[in-house]
Write an enzyme that holds these catalytic residues in place. Structure first.
Site, mmCIF file in Angstrom:
data_model
loop_
_atom_site.group_PDB
_atom_site.id
_atom_site.type_symbol
_atom_site.label_atom_id
_atom_site.label_comp_id
_atom_site.label_asym_id
_atom_site.label_seq_id
_atom_site.Cartn_x
_atom_site.Cartn_y
_atom_site.Cartn_z
ATOM 1 N N LYS A 194 0.841 -1.206 0.000
ATOM 2 C CA LYS A 194 0.000 0.000 0.000
ATOM 3 C C LYS A 194 0.876 1.256 0.000
ATOM 4 C CE LYS A 194 -3.974 -2.156 0.760
ATOM 5 N NZ LYS A 194 -4.430 -2.755 -0.479
ATOM 6 N N SER A 195 2.199 1.077 0.087
ATOM 7 C CA SER A 195 3.075 2.239 0.256
ATOM 8 C C SER A 195 2.991 3.260 -0.879
ATOM 9 C CB SER A 195 4.516 1.785 0.470
ATOM 10 O OG SER A 195 4.592 1.086 1.693
ATOM 11 N N LYS B 141 14.402 -6.701 5.281
ATOM 12 C CA LYS B 141 14.715 -5.740 6.344
ATOM 13 C C LYS B 141 16.088 -5.996 6.988
ATOM 14 C CE LYS B 141 10.011 -4.372 7.482
ATOM 15 N NZ LYS B 141 9.007 -4.138 8.511
ATOM 16 N N GLU C 223 19.546 4.311 16.483
ATOM 17 C CA GLU C 223 19.536 3.387 17.619
ATOM 18 C C GLU C 223 18.328 2.445 17.549
ATOM 19 O OE1 GLU C 223 19.281 5.383 21.365
ATOM 20 O OE2 GLU C 223 20.560 3.886 22.333
ATOM 21 N N GLY D 208 5.342 -11.778 21.438
ATOM 22 C CA GLY D 208 6.263 -12.041 20.332
ATOM 23 C C GLY D 208 7.620 -11.417 20.595
ATOM 24 N N GLY E 192 10.026 -11.443 17.743
ATOM 25 C CA GLY E 192 10.651 -11.396 16.425
ATOM 26 C C GLY E 192 10.926 -9.953 16.031
ATOM 27 N N GLY E 193 11.152 -9.734 14.741
ATOM 28 C CA GLY E 193 11.504 -8.401 14.246
ATOM 29 C C GLY E 193 10.458 -7.357 14.595
ATOM 30 N N ARG F 133 6.881 -17.613 22.909
ATOM 31 C CA ARG F 133 6.932 -19.080 23.044
ATOM 32 C C ARG F 133 8.338 -19.488 23.420
ATOM 33 N NH1 ARG F 133 4.404 -21.083 17.438
ATOM 34 N NH2 ARG F 133 6.344 -20.096 16.839
ATOM 35 N N LYS G 292 14.496 -16.129 23.779
ATOM 36 C CA LYS G 292 14.538 -15.008 22.833
ATOM 37 C C LYS G 292 14.026 -13.727 23.501
ATOM 38 C CE LYS G 292 12.804 -15.169 18.321
ATOM 39 N NZ LYS G 292 12.035 -15.925 17.304
HETATM 40 P P1 ATR Z 1 8.343 -10.866 12.449
HETATM 41 O O1 ATR Z 1 9.437 -10.176 11.719
HETATM 42 O O2 ATR Z 1 6.980 -10.761 11.814
HETATM 43 O O3 ATR Z 1 8.278 -10.467 13.884
HETATM 44 P P2 ATR Z 1 9.735 -13.302 13.084
HETATM 45 O O4 ATR Z 1 10.959 -12.507 13.360
HETATM 46 O O5 ATR Z 1 9.803 -14.558 12.300
HETATM 47 O O6 ATR Z 1 8.650 -12.420 12.326
HETATM 48 O O7 ATR Z 1 9.026 -13.590 14.497
HETATM 49 C C1 ATR Z 1 7.807 -14.248 14.604
HETATM 50 C C2 ATR Z 1 7.310 -14.124 16.039
HETATM 51 O O8 ATR Z 1 5.986 -14.662 16.116
HETATM 52 C C3 ATR Z 1 8.138 -14.876 17.064
HETATM 53 O O9 ATR Z 1 8.070 -14.213 18.287
HETATM 54 C C4 ATR Z 1 7.395 -16.229 17.140
HETATM 55 O O10 ATR Z 1 7.574 -16.910 18.352
HETATM 56 P P3 ATR Z 1 8.863 -17.874 18.602
HETATM 57 O O11 ATR Z 1 10.062 -16.955 18.670
HETATM 58 O O12 ATR Z 1 8.613 -18.518 19.916
HETATM 59 O O13 ATR Z 1 8.897 -18.803 17.432
HETATM 60 C C5 ATR Z 1 5.975 -15.740 17.046
HETATM 61 N N1 ATR Z 1 4.998 -16.740 16.593
HETATM 62 C C6 ATR Z 1 4.815 -17.196 15.340
HETATM 63 N N2 ATR Z 1 3.772 -18.056 15.299
HETATM 64 C C7 ATR Z 1 3.272 -18.127 16.557
HETATM 65 C C8 ATR Z 1 2.188 -18.843 17.168
HETATM 66 N N3 ATR Z 1 1.392 -19.643 16.456
HETATM 67 N N4 ATR Z 1 1.991 -18.666 18.493
HETATM 68 C C9 ATR Z 1 2.791 -17.836 19.223
HETATM 69 N N5 ATR Z 1 3.824 -17.145 18.700
HETATM 70 C C10 ATR Z 1 4.063 -17.287 17.389
#
Ligand code: ATR
Length: 277
Positions: free
Chosen positions: A16-17, A69, A81, A130, A132-133, A155, A159
């Protein structure tokens, strides 16, 4: 000459950017063009070459989306930062042969929550799901908003703990697993930064984390009532929102950074909103 900008990703058809930046440019009367580029996945160095070619041809800046990214992060000459902690870059500026990199995802999220939804985070109990990124990008802007407490659940608890250790001096961040949440009571704001909703899944969050007068925020956008938002709604949460506002606000941050003009966002958000139900 019209200044050139682009978003690069793969796939890129859904982006959509160009629409958002086109509307911003029109509103603020900036002489600029903004296109979408499908970045090459292989070979390894092809992404960086594509970005450099755009800059060499006079490009002023780029947004970066999945899956690039981290590659954008790696090729930058300078990083903010926020980008450093996120380990990811979503905006670049080309200046004097250098690549300056930013990450506006988290700041866009905070702006959407505080300004558009009218929910100041100061003094509030905030839960981020979560590690992740997407979650990493939110951490510094969240801490800067001075919540009473910030808890991150994942989970893979290790991390989340690593992240808590990394933010260190920026503020207190409590890391835990989903199984620990029941004991932590209610939160004023619960943000789903996992990628679970992309596959229609629900992170194993207990309904006890929600407070009826609080808010639940889903980072994914355009997915309507995701299992997470449905759980929140069934728990009686007053404000539920998806990431459309964040998407537009991070774009506004990048636009301001590039052009020195802050565009208005409300009409653009309304235009892009997909009703939750
Ligand atoms: P993004 O860049 O979208 O954050 P990512 O770096 O792959 O993607 O991270 C995905 C995140 O969603 C992680 O925190 C992952 O948990 P884990 O680190 O424990 O794997 C989380 N995640 C993905 N599917 C999930 C689910 N069904 N239930 C809970 N957490 C989930």
């Amino acid at each position: 000459m019209t200044d050139q900008y682009a978003v690069i990703g793969n796939p890129i058809g859904h982006t959509k950017s160009p629409l958002i930046h086109g509307l911003f440019a029109e509103e603020t009367q900036q002489d600029m063009a903004y296109t979408a580029i499908e970045g090459p996945l292989e070979p390894e160095q092809a992404f960086a070459e594509r970005v450099r070619a755009f800059a060499l041809a006079g490009g002023k800046g780029m947004n970066v989306t999945a899956p690039f990214k981290l590659k954008a992060f790696a090729m930058a000459d300078e990083r903010s930062e926020r980008a450093e902690l996120a380990g990811a870059v979503n905006a670049m500026k080309f200046e004097g042969g250098r690549i300056i990199a930013e990450n506006f995802d988290g700041i866009g999220l905070v702006r959407d929550i505080e300004v558009n939804l009218g929910l100041p985070m100061a003094g509030k109990r905030v839960l981020l799901l979560g590690a992740g990124g997407a979650a990493r990008g939110a951490l510094l802007p969240f801490l800067a908003a001075r919540p009473e407490s910030l808890v991150i659940a994942n989970r893979n608890v290790a991390k989340a703990r690593d992240l808590a250790a990394q933010v260190g001096a920026h503020g207190a961040l409590h890391a835990c697993g989903y199984g620990d949440l029941q004991a932590l009571g209610r939160f004023d704001l619960v943000v789903n930064a996992t990628s679970a909703s992309l596959s229609g899944d629900l992170p194993p969050v207990p309904p006890s984390v929600f407070s009826p007068e609080g808010a639940a925020y889903e980072l994914a956008y355009g997915k309507r009532l995701t299992p997470f938002l449905r759980l929140a709604r069934n728990a009686g949460v007053f404000t539920i929102a998806d990431g459309v506002g964040m998407l537009v606000e991070q774009a506004a941050e990048a636009f301001d950074w590039w052009r020195g003009v802050r565009p208005a966002t409300r009409a653009v958000i309304e235009r892009l909103t997909v009703p939750l139900e």
